[in-house]
Design a protein around this motif. Sequence first.
Motif, mmCIF file in Angstrom:
data_model
loop_
_atom_site.group_PDB
_atom_site.id
_atom_site.type_symbol
_atom_site.label_atom_id
_atom_site.label_comp_id
_atom_site.label_asym_id
_atom_site.label_seq_id
_atom_site.Cartn_x
_atom_site.Cartn_y
_atom_site.Cartn_z
ATOM 1 N N THR A 60 0.851 -1.382 0.043
ATOM 2 C CA THR A 60 -0.085 0.058 0.100
ATOM 3 C C THR A 60 0.995 1.322 0.115
ATOM 4 O O THR A 60 2.113 1.129 0.247
ATOM 5 N N GLU A 61 0.240 2.734 -0.278
ATOM 6 C CA GLU A 61 1.095 3.416 -0.322
ATOM 7 C C GLU A 61 1.800 3.719 1.035
ATOM 8 O O GLU A 61 2.782 4.400 1.350
ATOM 9 N N ASP A 86 2.581 9.841 -8.439
ATOM 10 C CA ASP A 86 1.382 10.067 -9.148
ATOM 11 C C ASP A 86 0.202 9.210 -8.735
ATOM 12 O O ASP A 86 0.586 8.058 -8.273
ATOM 13 N N ARG A 87 -0.649 9.788 -8.576
ATOM 14 C CA ARG A 87 -2.102 9.093 -8.052
ATOM 15 C C ARG A 87 -3.230 9.080 -9.245
ATOM 16 O O ARG A 87 -3.567 10.205 -9.519
ATOM 17 N N TRP A 88 -4.073 8.073 -9.196
ATOM 18 C CA TRP A 88 -5.219 7.935 -10.084
ATOM 19 C C TRP A 88 -6.248 6.733 -9.641
ATOM 20 O O TRP A 88 -5.573 5.847 -8.903
ATOM 21 N N ASP A 99 -7.650 2.818 -6.049
ATOM 22 C CA ASP A 99 -6.814 3.825 -6.168
ATOM 23 C C ASP A 99 -5.290 3.084 -6.307
ATOM 24 O O ASP A 99 -4.989 2.283 -5.972
ATOM 25 N N GLU A 100 -4.778 3.674 -7.438
ATOM 26 C CA GLU A 100 -3.501 3.327 -7.837
ATOM 27 C C GLU A 100 -2.304 4.495 -7.648
ATOM 28 O O GLU A 100 -2.637 5.895 -7.584
ATOM 29 N N PHE A 101 -1.137 4.198 -7.560
ATOM 30 C CA PHE A 101 -0.204 5.256 -7.288
ATOM 31 C C PHE A 101 1.432 4.824 -7.701
ATOM 32 O O PHE A 101 1.741 3.501 -7.847
ATOM 33 N N ARG A 257 4.502 9.048 -17.288
ATOM 34 C CA ARG A 257 3.100 8.508 -16.852
ATOM 35 C C ARG A 257 2.396 7.448 -17.614
ATOM 36 O O ARG A 257 2.005 6.611 -17.171
ATOM 37 N N ASN A 258 2.718 7.943 -18.941
ATOM 38 C CA ASN A 258 1.935 7.088 -19.964
ATOM 39 C C ASN A 258 2.382 5.576 -20.329
ATOM 40 O O ASN A 258 1.955 4.815 -20.816
#
Length: 529
Positions: A60-61, A86-88, A99-101, A257-258
């Motif tokens: 986890t973060e 970065d979070r999304w 939630d991803e980071f 990020r891509n």
Amino acid sequence: MSHKMTLQFTHQAYQERAVQAVVQVFDGQPLATGEFELVSSTASVNYAGDGSIGNSLVLTEQQVLENVHKVQASNGIEIIATLQADRWTVKSDEGQVSDEFCPHLTIEMETGTGKTYTFIRTMYELNKVYGFKKFVVVVPSVAIREGTMKNLEVTRSHFAADYANVPCLPMLYDSNRPNDLRHFAQSDALSVLVINIDSFSKDIDDSNATKKKGINKINQKGERAFAPIEYIKAVKPIVIVDEPQNFETDIRRKAIRNLNPLCTLRYSATHKNPYNLLYKLDPVQAYDLGLVKQIEVDGVESDQSQNQAFIELVAIEQKAKSLTAKVVIDVNEKTGVKRKSVSLKVGDDLYKKSKYREVYADGFILNEFLSDTEIEFNKNGVLRLNEQRGGLSDDVMRFQIERTVAAHFAKLKKVKESGIKVLSLFFIDKVANYRAYDDEGNAVPGKFAQWFEEAFEKYAAKAHYKDLIPYSASEVHNGYFSGDKKGKGAAAKKIWVDSTERGSKKDDDTYTLIMQDKSYGDFWCMEAG
């Protein structure tokens, strides 16, 4: 008789600390499994139904942040409050939202201490401990790209001995072979893709997306159902960013990020933003450890110094109500002293224009325009158009060029039998001093080129250097500049080699010319800055 050199690598404690700083960030992540063990759904490797084999972050973060705190404490680095990442959010086919980071992890290592070796060892170690298999090394230039590939090649046997002959498959991205990325995605070995940032930073949804020529091939679907970059995104690679200070624009950050990275590992000696700093080996520490040497300068005395008042009058312009002088001076900036062009009107003070450099504190107030080619300062006299003060004189610059040529011949004579290439670089103030163009646009040698050829012919004629370099003076030097102006007046054109062309065939050809051709060595001019 030539002798083939074999590089020998030894284990360095400071490099191992940098490696372990990264490895310990993933403490608690599932460990690598044996070759024939079943992989659970919580493993560090993900075997997808489409055949791709990728990395998987289970931590986890909060767990990553706690690990970062432990690493920073052990390395004497200031503890960060929150994880820089970065979070999304991701929505599954079943409608579940998660939630991803992607954390950004920084390693600072002084130039010359083995940064590339260190991040290669880090890849091997992460593979050994956790089983991570997919890595992408993003580089800012052709030269660094080729250097990375060479390091992967020359260290292969060294790391094979250290890591039980684990297979490592390095791949250099080729825009003409985008389907090779499928092999990268489906390989079950430790796989390393090396790619130049400009090969994938022109995104499909940019403003010029309607023009296919404005999109990198890696981002184009073509006849496929998806763009080749999807192969990279599918495996969630650990992205190693080499010299990340070159990637701080919005476009380049978006491009990285891509790639859908599990994390980014950022390696440099001169970070602009040291996100989540884990380890630091600064110049003083490197010198104290005996890892780098003091710089030895072979120079000459001259008036040129940033402790002298440099000034050059480059133009006098007639404005609507007044005259303006364009002068070049040394200006205090955040990153140091920079030589810049500034505009002056009567009464302007170079002390203020230079942002309060003491060398301009007395006598550099523009008193008057004497003519359309002369200005006068209150205490420092008359300055004429194109006149320069405080810079290198022609005699000094000519002597520097000859000293460099002499040193090149001497060095080449010592090392030629070992197959070592000798390369001499001149960083010059302006292109016109090396290469000019006549009214028809034909290239003609500037004064630096003329001085060089005279010096080369002088040393090539010496008996003890006879046949050392079997080429004429004109064949052994060239220039590579960010902007090269051709023609004059309205017909003048500036040919740019900038970030939009890096990674192009022209850049590749230049690298080949500089680093690979002519084993006897050669001479190149670069524009400073």
